[in-house]
Scaffold this motif. Structure first.
Motif, short mmCIF file in Angstrom:
data_model
loop_
_atom_site.label_atom_id
_atom_site.label_comp_id
_atom_site.label_asym_id
_atom_site.label_seq_id
_atom_site.Cartn_x
_atom_site.Cartn_y
_atom_site.Cartn_z
N GLY A 199 0.37 47.35 7.78
CA GLY A 199 -0.61 47.62 8.83
C GLY A 199 -2.05 47.68 8.38
N PHE A 200 -2.43 46.88 7.38
CA PHE A 200 -3.82 46.89 6.92
C PHE A 200 -4.76 46.33 7.98
CE2 PHE A 200 -1.88 47.71 2.89
CZ PHE A 200 -2.84 48.41 2.18
N GLY A 201 -5.96 46.92 8.02
CA GLY A 201 -6.93 46.54 9.05
C GLY A 201 -7.65 45.24 8.77
N LYS A 202 -7.79 44.88 7.50
CA LYS A 202 -8.38 43.61 7.10
C LYS A 202 -7.63 43.11 5.88
CE LYS A 202 -13.21 44.51 8.47
NZ LYS A 202 -14.62 44.52 7.99
N MET A 203 -7.67 41.79 5.68
CA MET A 203 -6.99 41.21 4.52
C MET A 203 -7.80 40.06 3.95
SD MET A 203 -3.04 41.17 5.80
CE MET A 203 -3.47 40.02 7.09
N GLY A 204 -7.54 39.80 2.67
CA GLY A 204 -8.20 38.69 2.01
C GLY A 204 -7.33 38.13 0.91
N VAL A 205 -7.76 37.01 0.36
CA VAL A 205 -7.05 36.39 -0.76
C VAL A 205 -8.10 35.84 -1.71
CG1 VAL A 205 -6.81 34.18 0.48
CG2 VAL A 205 -5.26 34.72 -1.42
N CYS A 206 -7.90 36.06 -3.01
CA CYS A 206 -8.85 35.55 -3.99
C CYS A 206 -8.10 35.05 -5.21
CB CYS A 206 -9.87 36.62 -4.38
SG CYS A 206 -9.23 37.88 -5.50
N GLY A 207 -8.80 34.31 -6.04
CA GLY A 207 -8.21 33.82 -7.28
C GLY A 207 -9.27 33.14 -8.11
N LEU A 208 -9.01 33.07 -9.39
CA LEU A 208 -9.96 32.45 -10.31
C LEU A 208 -9.38 31.15 -10.85
CD1 LEU A 208 -12.11 34.34 -12.86
CD2 LEU A 208 -10.85 32.33 -13.63
N SER A 209 -10.18 30.09 -10.84
CA SER A 209 -9.79 28.79 -11.36
C SER A 209 -8.59 28.25 -10.56
CB SER A 209 -9.51 28.90 -12.86
OG SER A 209 -9.45 27.63 -13.47
N MET A 210 -7.45 28.02 -11.19
CA MET A 210 -6.28 27.55 -10.46
C MET A 210 -5.93 28.51 -9.32
SD MET A 210 -2.36 26.93 -11.84
CE MET A 210 -2.07 28.69 -12.14
N GLY A 211 -6.05 29.81 -9.58
CA GLY A 211 -5.78 30.79 -8.54
C GLY A 211 -6.72 30.66 -7.36
N GLY A 212 -7.94 30.20 -7.62
CA GLY A 212 -8.90 29.98 -6.54
C GLY A 212 -8.52 28.81 -5.65
N VAL A 213 -7.96 27.75 -6.26
CA VAL A 213 -7.46 26.62 -5.47
C VAL A 213 -6.36 27.10 -4.54
CG1 VAL A 213 -6.32 24.38 -5.56
CG2 VAL A 213 -8.06 24.95 -7.26
N HIS A 214 -5.43 27.89 -5.08
CA HIS A 214 -4.33 28.40 -4.25
C HIS A 214 -4.85 29.36 -3.18
CE1 HIS A 214 -1.64 27.60 -8.00
NE2 HIS A 214 -1.82 26.51 -7.27
N ALA A 215 -5.85 30.19 -3.53
CA ALA A 215 -6.42 31.11 -2.54
C ALA A 215 -7.06 30.32 -1.39
CB ALA A 215 -7.45 32.02 -3.21
N ALA A 216 -7.76 29.24 -1.72
CA ALA A 216 -8.37 28.42 -0.68
C ALA A 216 -7.32 27.84 0.25
CB ALA A 216 -9.21 27.31 -1.32
N MET A 217 -6.22 27.37 -0.32
CA MET A 217 -5.15 26.81 0.51
C MET A 217 -4.53 27.87 1.42
SD MET A 217 -3.25 24.39 -2.32
CE MET A 217 -4.02 22.89 -2.94
N VAL A 218 -4.30 29.05 0.87
CA VAL A 218 -3.72 30.14 1.67
C VAL A 218 -4.68 30.53 2.79
CG1 VAL A 218 -3.00 32.57 1.61
CG2 VAL A 218 -2.29 31.01 -0.21
N GLY A 219 -5.95 30.66 2.46
CA GLY A 219 -6.94 30.99 3.49
C GLY A 219 -7.02 29.94 4.58
N SER A 220 -6.90 28.69 4.19
CA SER A 220 -6.92 27.59 5.15
C SER A 220 -5.75 27.65 6.11
CB SER A 220 -6.90 26.25 4.40
OG SER A 220 -6.57 25.19 5.26
N LEU A 221 -4.58 27.97 5.59
CA LEU A 221 -3.36 27.91 6.38
C LEU A 221 -3.08 29.18 7.18
CD1 LEU A 221 -1.08 26.24 3.68
CD2 LEU A 221 -2.07 25.13 5.68
N HIS A 222 -3.78 30.27 6.89
CA HIS A 222 -3.49 31.52 7.58
C HIS A 222 -3.87 31.42 9.05
CE1 HIS A 222 -2.14 35.62 7.17
NE2 HIS A 222 -3.13 36.02 7.95
N PRO A 223 -3.03 31.93 9.95
CA PRO A 223 -3.27 31.72 11.38
C PRO A 223 -4.38 32.60 11.97
CG PRO A 223 -1.28 33.01 11.06
CD PRO A 223 -1.72 32.57 9.69
N THR A 224 -4.82 33.61 11.25
CA THR A 224 -5.90 34.48 11.72
C THR A 224 -6.99 34.56 10.66
OG1 THR A 224 -4.80 36.45 10.83
CG2 THR A 224 -4.31 35.85 13.13
#
Length: 360
Positions: A199-224
């Protein structure tokens, strides 16, 4: 008096570190066992399913049920670790090494604050980041901002590393795509858990280097809307393995020999072109613009020997409304010296999101 060009110094540090890590015999190169055969063909199909029809994707994903244990707690914070079976479908599960079938997460939260009044950011692993510690250090000071940190251990890393793999040096090209696809599925399921169960009020995703590529993909695909924070990240793995320093740590001859065994005679240049074609599947600019691009902040380094500037600018161009922040340094020095800037980007991106309405 000797004048030192700091930008060149940071760039040289990247290359010295890269030479030590990737041109010595300390460990084998990336992809020493070739392309991955039928696994690569499977993953090419599965990754193409991620886009462009995001609206047609199944959401929510299968709900995970982590088994939690408390590692430590203080007056103001608590660290738990959880284990859950990867939510990947049967095809992906069968392609993963057995060691990667169960995912591990660390979950650092402030005490005495209700989740609906907190944010939580999922931190994804960069190349070679096998443990929770570095990302917990990055997220720890954010507790005072009521921001929790969840750290995912990637497939093929840490306790999920296959027995035959040395360090971060993946054995096959297919392993890189499999690592990415599984990480995306697991991160999306964690975000769904944070939303629906915690039940968190806000959420995010981050990553460095390869993790940043994956974070960008996750952020892109998230429905909200989601705070999306790629740090020191390229727009595609093509840049990392075909343009940046990692090209010196890639087993090009082994890849050529693998193709020759399949009666496909190729020059090394043709092998590199095939790598470009395969890794184009990881091109984030092919993914949809996130729901709130204003909550996307890229942090990039001015003198990065691994990630050229043009790659970062391609991301900014593909996602109008996103922001790029530049820190002075190279890939290695920025990784070590600019955690304060990474934390500020996390806080600022979360501030650009609306709080989730309470269901009560």
């Amino acid at each position: 008096m000797v004048t030192v060009n700091l930008g060149m110094l940071h760039y040289v540090i990247d290359h010295v570190y890269g030479a030590f890590m990737h041109r010595t015999k300390i460990s084998p190169p990336f992809f020493s066992r070739g392309w991955g055969g039928s696994k690569l063909e499977l993953l090419e199909r599965l990754i193409n399913q991620l886009f462009p029809d995001v609206e047609g994707q199944i959401w929510p994903p299968n709900l995970i049920q982590p088994m939690w244990k408390t590692v430590w707690e203080s007056k103001n914070a608590c660290l738990r670790e959880g284990v859950f079976r990867t939510p990947c479908d049967e095809q992906l599960l069968n392609a993963l090494p057995p060691e990667s079938h169960y995912a591990r997460v660390a979950f650092l939260t402030p005490k005495f604050v209700s989740p609906q009044n907190m944010a939580c950011v999922v931190h994804l692993a960069g190349t070679g980041d096998h443990t929770f510690e570095r990302r917990l250090r990055l997220g720890g000071p954010l507790l005072k901002e009521n921001i929790a940190t969840m750290v995912l251990e990637s497939p093929f890393y840490g306790q999920r590393r296959p027995v035959l793999q040395r360090g971060a040096k993946l054995l096959c090209v297919s392993d890189l795509l499999l690592l990415g696809r599984a990480t995306i599925e697991e991160a999306r399921s964690l975000l769904h858990w944070l939303d629906s169960e915690a039940g968190f009020g806000k959420m995010g995703v981050c990553g460095l280097s390869m993790g940043g590529v994956h974070a960008a993909m996750v952020g892109s695909l998230h429905p909200t809307p989601l705070a999306t924070l790629p740090f020191l990240s390229p727009h595609s793995a093509v840049v990392a393995f075909c343009e940046g320093i990692l090209k010196y740590g890639t087993a090009w001859e082994a890849l050529r020999e693998d193709l020759a065994a399949q009666e496909t005679a190729m020059t090394l240049e043709e092998v590199r072109e095939r790598m470009r074609n395969v890794l184009s599947l990881t091109d984030v600019t092919r993914f949809p613009v996130p729901k709130n691009p204003n909550a996307v902040i890229f942090v990039a380094a001015t003198d990065d020997g691994y990630i050229p500037k043009h790659s970062v600018l391609e991301l900014e161009k593909a996602w109008p409304g996103s922001e790029v922040r530049w820190v002075t340094g190279g890939h290695v020095s920025s990784f070590l010296l600019h955690n304060g800037e990474f934390r500020k980007a996390i806080v600022d991106a979360l501030d650009r999101l609306e709080w989730k309405e309470s269901s009560s």
